[in-house]
Design a protein around this motif. Structure first.
Motif, PDB file in Angstrom:
ATOM      1  N   MET A 175     -99.137  38.762  71.064  1.00  0.00           N
ATOM      2  CA  MET A 175    -100.444  38.786  71.730  1.00  0.00           C
ATOM      3  C   MET A 175    -101.574  39.308  70.846  1.00  0.00           C
ATOM      4  SD  MET A 175     -99.876  42.005  74.371  1.00  0.00           S
ATOM      5  CE  MET A 175    -101.419  41.686  75.231  1.00  0.00           C
ATOM      6  N   PHE A 176    -101.245  40.091  69.814  1.00  0.00           N
ATOM      7  CA  PHE A 176    -102.296  40.667  68.969  1.00  0.00           C
ATOM      8  C   PHE A 176    -102.397  39.991  67.600  1.00  0.00           C
ATOM      9  CE2 PHE A 176    -101.190  44.607  71.536  1.00  0.00           C
ATOM     10  CZ  PHE A 176    -102.287  44.491  72.368  1.00  0.00           C
ATOM     11  N   GLU A 177    -101.740  38.868  67.413  1.00  0.00           N
ATOM     12  CA  GLU A 177    -101.755  38.200  66.116  1.00  0.00           C
ATOM     13  C   GLU A 177    -103.180  37.892  65.685  1.00  0.00           C
ATOM     14  OE1 GLU A 177     -99.222  34.812  66.062  1.00  0.00           O
ATOM     15  OE2 GLU A 177     -97.379  35.973  66.336  1.00  0.00           O
ATOM     16  N   GLY A 178    -103.478  38.202  64.421  1.00  0.00           N
ATOM     17  CA  GLY A 178    -104.797  37.944  63.869  1.00  0.00           C
ATOM     18  C   GLY A 178    -105.759  39.102  63.985  1.00  0.00           C
ATOM     19  N   LEU A 179    -105.380  40.132  64.751  1.00  0.00           N
ATOM     20  CA  LEU A 179    -106.251  41.296  64.904  1.00  0.00           C
ATOM     21  C   LEU A 179    -105.873  42.382  63.907  1.00  0.00           C
ATOM     22  CD1 LEU A 179    -106.394  41.734  68.803  1.00  0.00           C
ATOM     23  CD2 LEU A 179    -108.114  40.694  67.321  1.00  0.00           C
ATOM     24  N   GLU A 180    -106.870  43.150  63.461  1.00  0.00           N
ATOM     25  CA  GLU A 180    -106.601  44.351  62.684  1.00  0.00           C
ATOM     26  C   GLU A 180    -105.911  45.379  63.578  1.00  0.00           C
ATOM     27  OE1 GLU A 180    -107.165  44.921  59.468  1.00  0.00           O
ATOM     28  OE2 GLU A 180    -108.030  42.926  59.128  1.00  0.00           O
ATOM     29  N   SER A 181    -105.106  46.258  62.962  1.00  0.00           N
ATOM     30  CA  SER A 181    -104.380  47.259  63.738  1.00  0.00           C
ATOM     31  C   SER A 181    -105.296  48.055  64.656  1.00  0.00           C
ATOM     32  CB  SER A 181    -103.645  48.220  62.787  1.00  0.00           C
ATOM     33  OG  SER A 181    -102.599  47.559  62.125  1.00  0.00           O
ATOM     34  N   ARG A 182    -106.446  48.467  64.120  1.00  0.00           N
ATOM     35  CA  ARG A 182    -107.348  49.321  64.902  1.00  0.00           C
ATOM     36  C   ARG A 182    -107.889  48.613  66.136  1.00  0.00           C
ATOM     37  NH1 ARG A 182    -110.128  47.958  60.199  1.00  0.00           N
ATOM     38  NH2 ARG A 182    -111.906  46.535  60.522  1.00  0.00           N
ATOM     39  N   ILE A 226     -98.274  47.917  69.847  1.00  0.00           N
ATOM     40  CA  ILE A 226     -99.073  46.950  69.072  1.00  0.00           C
ATOM     41  C   ILE A 226     -98.186  46.046  68.218  1.00  0.00           C
ATOM     42  CG2 ILE A 226    -101.105  48.442  69.092  1.00  0.00           C
ATOM     43  CD1 ILE A 226    -100.521  49.214  66.205  1.00  0.00           C
ATOM     44  N   PHE A 227     -96.868  46.164  68.412  1.00  0.00           N
ATOM     45  CA  PHE A 227     -95.871  45.307  67.760  1.00  0.00           C
ATOM     46  C   PHE A 227     -95.966  45.389  66.237  1.00  0.00           C
ATOM     47  CE2 PHE A 227     -97.040  43.475  71.907  1.00  0.00           C
ATOM     48  CZ  PHE A 227     -95.823  43.560  72.550  1.00  0.00           C
ATOM     49  N   GLU A 228     -96.147  46.595  65.735  1.00  0.00           N
ATOM     50  CA  GLU A 228     -96.183  46.844  64.296  1.00  0.00           C
ATOM     51  C   GLU A 228     -95.155  47.918  63.938  1.00  0.00           C
ATOM     52  OE1 GLU A 228     -99.935  47.803  62.615  1.00  0.00           O
ATOM     53  OE2 GLU A 228    -100.934  46.024  63.330  1.00  0.00           O
ATOM     54  N   PRO A 229     -94.607  47.917  62.710  1.00  0.00           N
ATOM     55  CA  PRO A 229     -94.751  46.862  61.704  1.00  0.00           C
ATOM     56  C   PRO A 229     -93.971  45.603  62.063  1.00  0.00           C
ATOM     57  CG  PRO A 229     -93.208  48.505  60.944  1.00  0.00           C
ATOM     58  CD  PRO A 229     -93.768  49.025  62.238  1.00  0.00           C
ATOM     59  N   VAL A 230     -93.021  45.748  63.004  1.00  0.00           N
ATOM     60  CA  VAL A 230     -92.328  44.586  63.556  1.00  0.00           C
ATOM     61  C   VAL A 230     -92.180  44.817  65.050  1.00  0.00           C
ATOM     62  CG1 VAL A 230     -91.027  44.071  61.446  1.00  0.00           C
ATOM     63  CG2 VAL A 230     -90.028  45.589  63.168  1.00  0.00           C
ATOM     64  N   SER A 231     -91.901  43.776  65.766  1.00  0.00           N
ATOM     65  CA  SER A 231     -91.621  43.914  67.190  1.00  0.00           C
ATOM     66  C   SER A 231     -90.331  44.716  67.381  1.00  0.00           C
ATOM     67  CB  SER A 231     -91.462  42.537  67.830  1.00  0.00           C
ATOM     68  OG  SER A 231     -90.855  42.642  69.109  1.00  0.00           O
ATOM     69  N   THR A 232     -90.360  45.687  68.296  1.00  0.00           N
ATOM     70  CA  THR A 232     -89.147  46.488  68.538  1.00  0.00           C
ATOM     71  C   THR A 232     -88.042  45.668  69.193  1.00  0.00           C
ATOM     72  OG1 THR A 232     -90.167  47.291  70.598  1.00  0.00           O
ATOM     73  CG2 THR A 232     -90.320  48.708  68.650  1.00  0.00           C
ATOM     74  N   PHE A 233     -88.354  44.472  69.655  1.00  0.00           N
ATOM     75  CA  PHE A 233     -87.293  43.633  70.207  1.00  0.00           C
ATOM     76  C   PHE A 233     -86.288  43.231  69.121  1.00  0.00           C
ATOM     77  CE2 PHE A 233     -90.587  43.301  73.418  1.00  0.00           C
ATOM     78  CZ  PHE A 233     -89.837  43.561  74.555  1.00  0.00           C
ATOM     79  N   LYS A 234     -86.694  43.268  67.879  1.00  0.00           N
ATOM     80  CA  LYS A 234     -85.741  43.027  66.788  1.00  0.00           C
ATOM     81  C   LYS A 234     -84.707  44.161  66.733  1.00  0.00           C
ATOM     82  CE  LYS A 234     -88.974  40.396  63.897  1.00  0.00           C
ATOM     83  NZ  LYS A 234     -88.291  39.117  64.095  1.00  0.00           N
ATOM     84  N   PHE A 235     -85.159  45.400  66.978  1.00  0.00           N
ATOM     85  CA  PHE A 235     -84.230  46.524  67.027  1.00  0.00           C
ATOM     86  C   PHE A 235     -83.248  46.368  68.187  1.00  0.00           C
ATOM     87  CE2 PHE A 235     -88.100  49.099  65.465  1.00  0.00           C
ATOM     88  CZ  PHE A 235     -87.855  48.743  64.149  1.00  0.00           C
ATOM     89  N   LEU A 236     -83.760  45.963  69.350  1.00  0.00           N
ATOM     90  CA  LEU A 236     -82.902  45.818  70.523  1.00  0.00           C
ATOM     91  C   LEU A 236     -81.891  44.699  70.336  1.00  0.00           C
ATOM     92  CD1 LEU A 236     -85.473  46.280  73.445  1.00  0.00           C
ATOM     93  CD2 LEU A 236     -84.250  48.011  72.117  1.00  0.00           C
ATOM     94  N   GLU A 237     -82.305  43.612  69.691  1.00  0.00           N
ATOM     95  CA  GLU A 237     -81.377  42.507  69.423  1.00  0.00           C
ATOM     96  C   GLU A 237     -80.249  42.966  68.495  1.00  0.00           C
ATOM     97  OE1 GLU A 237     -83.960  39.578  67.822  1.00  0.00           O
ATOM     98  OE2 GLU A 237     -84.991  39.206  69.726  1.00  0.00           O
ATOM     99  N   ARG A 238     -80.631  43.721  67.454  1.00  0.00           N
ATOM    100  CA  ARG A 238     -79.616  44.210  66.504  1.00  0.00           C
ATOM    101  C   ARG A 238     -78.650  45.169  67.197  1.00  0.00           C
ATOM    102  NH1 ARG A 238     -79.338  48.746  62.971  1.00  0.00           N
ATOM    103  NH2 ARG A 238     -77.983  48.375  61.188  1.00  0.00           N
ATOM    104  N   TYR A 239     -79.186  46.070  68.002  1.00  0.00           N
ATOM    105  CA  TYR A 239     -78.332  47.014  68.715  1.00  0.00           C
ATOM    106  C   TYR A 239     -77.421  46.273  69.691  1.00  0.00           C
ATOM    107  CZ  TYR A 239     -77.151  51.487  71.002  1.00  0.00           C
ATOM    108  OH  TYR A 239     -76.504  52.603  71.495  1.00  0.00           O
TER     109      TYR A 239
END
Length: 446
Positions: free
Chosen positions: A40-47, A88-101
């Motif tokens: 949802m935040f792709e293309g936006l600066e972190s701030r 804010i889904f940085e530096p990666v989406s935490t769903f990657k952590f949940l998938e790995r776990y």
């Protein structure tokens, strides 16, 4: 009355013995991010990324209780920077952590869901324990540290932070503390400090343990009496505990802050040597790609003016990219730069000549093991270290609370009430509280 309402009333009425006889609800409210919104935040600066848009309060099913685990009725929780990262889904989406776990075992598959209940702090009451849990029972008042570890391999048995399956609960696992019920491993539990309210007790967990390992433990900087300790963000969530540990341990903190108000907080804690980086106008970067060594030198000169000519023995680092070059330069010959985060950016740059030719060390420090967390919580319980809670929000206001932390518009720690209906509840030891009330309230109303 709902099942959660009955549990809440039993706790508020101090009828903790009744908790074991009450049914565990099939669902509860938790603060979540959604997998289908990860872009949802792709293309936006972190701030410019707004946690209020990504954090939801959802009714979620109560997870299955496994061996060595506990379900906790959460009275209060707190915001950490990892919740900001998750939102804010940085530096990666935490769903990657949940998938790995979720690939680890059939039991861990529970965590791999299209939603993530976040939060890495809590205070509350044990509802149920799984098979193999002997040290905790329903009705126990607890706080939780955020180390989730499997300990099935050899690597973690000298230091559990080195386990190959080490994770941060509520960030790399599901069913975190920003909720009415949380699922934890039983070895995450510690006794709730009796002189603190629910929201005060919930706030130290992650940052207090992290600062303890980073600064005090032999796994970190191994601070000793008389050390000059440069502390970035000395009034913030991490830095406020580092400042207290430096003062308690006979060290000399040099507190770097960003405003007169934050400088005053450090003085309240007992620190005397303070640098307002905004007032001094330090610009460590000439542009996006080039740092300014002259600014490092000006910064080092300021430190020596405050310390009577001494450079820092230890630099307590967590901003990362913005400050790391200055930190490596500023540390004394043979000194230590210990880092636990990179809130301003992960790709650090520094002049290696100042490191190798002056025999300095960079130490990576990540959260804390169970023993370090227990020791840090013991100091809270004895009133030797105080929570740094400045403001408390409701569960529905978690997005705003996370935004405050994201924009550094906060002091110390920001709390969140879950089942606690208001602030000020849960105190058991009023005598100890009265003795330390000024320290407990140091960050309030600043």
């Amino acid at each position: 009355m709902s099942q959660l309402g009955e549990i809440q009333q039993a706790i508020l009425n101090d009828d903790l013995g009744a908790v074991a006889s009450l049914d565990v609800p099939e669902s509860y409210r938790g603060v979540t991010v959604h997998k289908d919104e990860a872009g949802m935040f792709e293309g936006l600066e972190s701030r410019d990324k707004d946690p209020r848009k990504s954090l939801h309060v959802d009714e979620v099913p109560t997870p299955e209780l496994g061996p060595g685990e506990a379900l906790v009725a959460v009275m209060a929780s707190a915001i950490n920077y990892n919740t900001v990262w998750t939102s804010i889904f940085e530096p990666v989406s935490t769903f990657k952590f949940l998938e790995r776990y979720g690939r680890l075992s059939p039991l861990s598959k529970r965590h791999d869901l299209p939603y993530h209940v976040v939060g890495s702090d809590l205070s509350g009451v044990v509802l149920r324990t799984g098979p193999g849990v002997h040290n905790w029972k329903p009705g126990d008042e607890v706080v939780a540290h955020c180390l989730n570890v499997e300990l099935e391999g050899p690597d973690g048995h000298n230091d559990t932070m080195l386990d190959t399956e080490q994770r941060i609960w509520g960030f790399e696992t599901n069913f975190g503390g920003l909720a009415e019920i949380a699922l934890v491993k039983a070895n995450q539990l510690m006794p709730k400090p009796g002189h603190l309210t629910w929201e005060e007790a919930a706030s130290p967990g992650l940052v207090n343990s992290t600062a303890y390992r980073q600064l005090v433990s032999r796994n970190g900087a191994d601070m000793k009496q008389g050390d000059v300790v440069l502390i970035w963000g000395a009034s913030g969530g991490l830095g406020s505990y580092a400042t207290q540990y430096a003062l308690n341990g006979g060290a000399i903190p040099v507190c770097v802050v960003s405003s007169p108000e934050k400088a005053e907080i450090c003085r309240k804690l007992g620190a005397e040597l303070i640098i307002d980086r905004n007032a001094e106008g330090y610009k460590f970067w000439k542009d996006e790609n080039n740092q300014d060594p002259k600014e490092w030198q000006r910064f080092g000169k300021k430190i020596r003016e405050l310390t009577g000519g001494e450079d820092p023995d230890i630099v307590f680092e967590h901003p990362g990219r913005e400050t790391f070059g200055a930190s490596v330069y500023a540390a004394r010959k043979g000194g230590t730069i210990v880092t636990c985060a990179s809130t301003s950016g992960y790709m650090h740059q520094y002049d290696n000549r100042y490191l190798w030719m002056n025999l300095k060390r960079i130490i990576g420090s990540h959260f804390a093991n169970y023993r370090e967390s227990w020791e840090a919580n013991r100091l809270i319980a004895k009133g030797l270290i105080h929570p740094t809670l400045s403001k408390t929000y409701s569960l529905e206001e978690t997005g705003q609370a996370a935004l405050d932390v994201h924009r550094n518009a906060h002091q110390g720690k920001v709390g969140v009430l879950a089942l606690a209906p208001e602030e000020g509840l849960g105190v058991r030891n009023h005598e100890l509280r009265e003795k330390h009330i000024d320290g407990i309230n140091a960050f309030r109303n600043v």
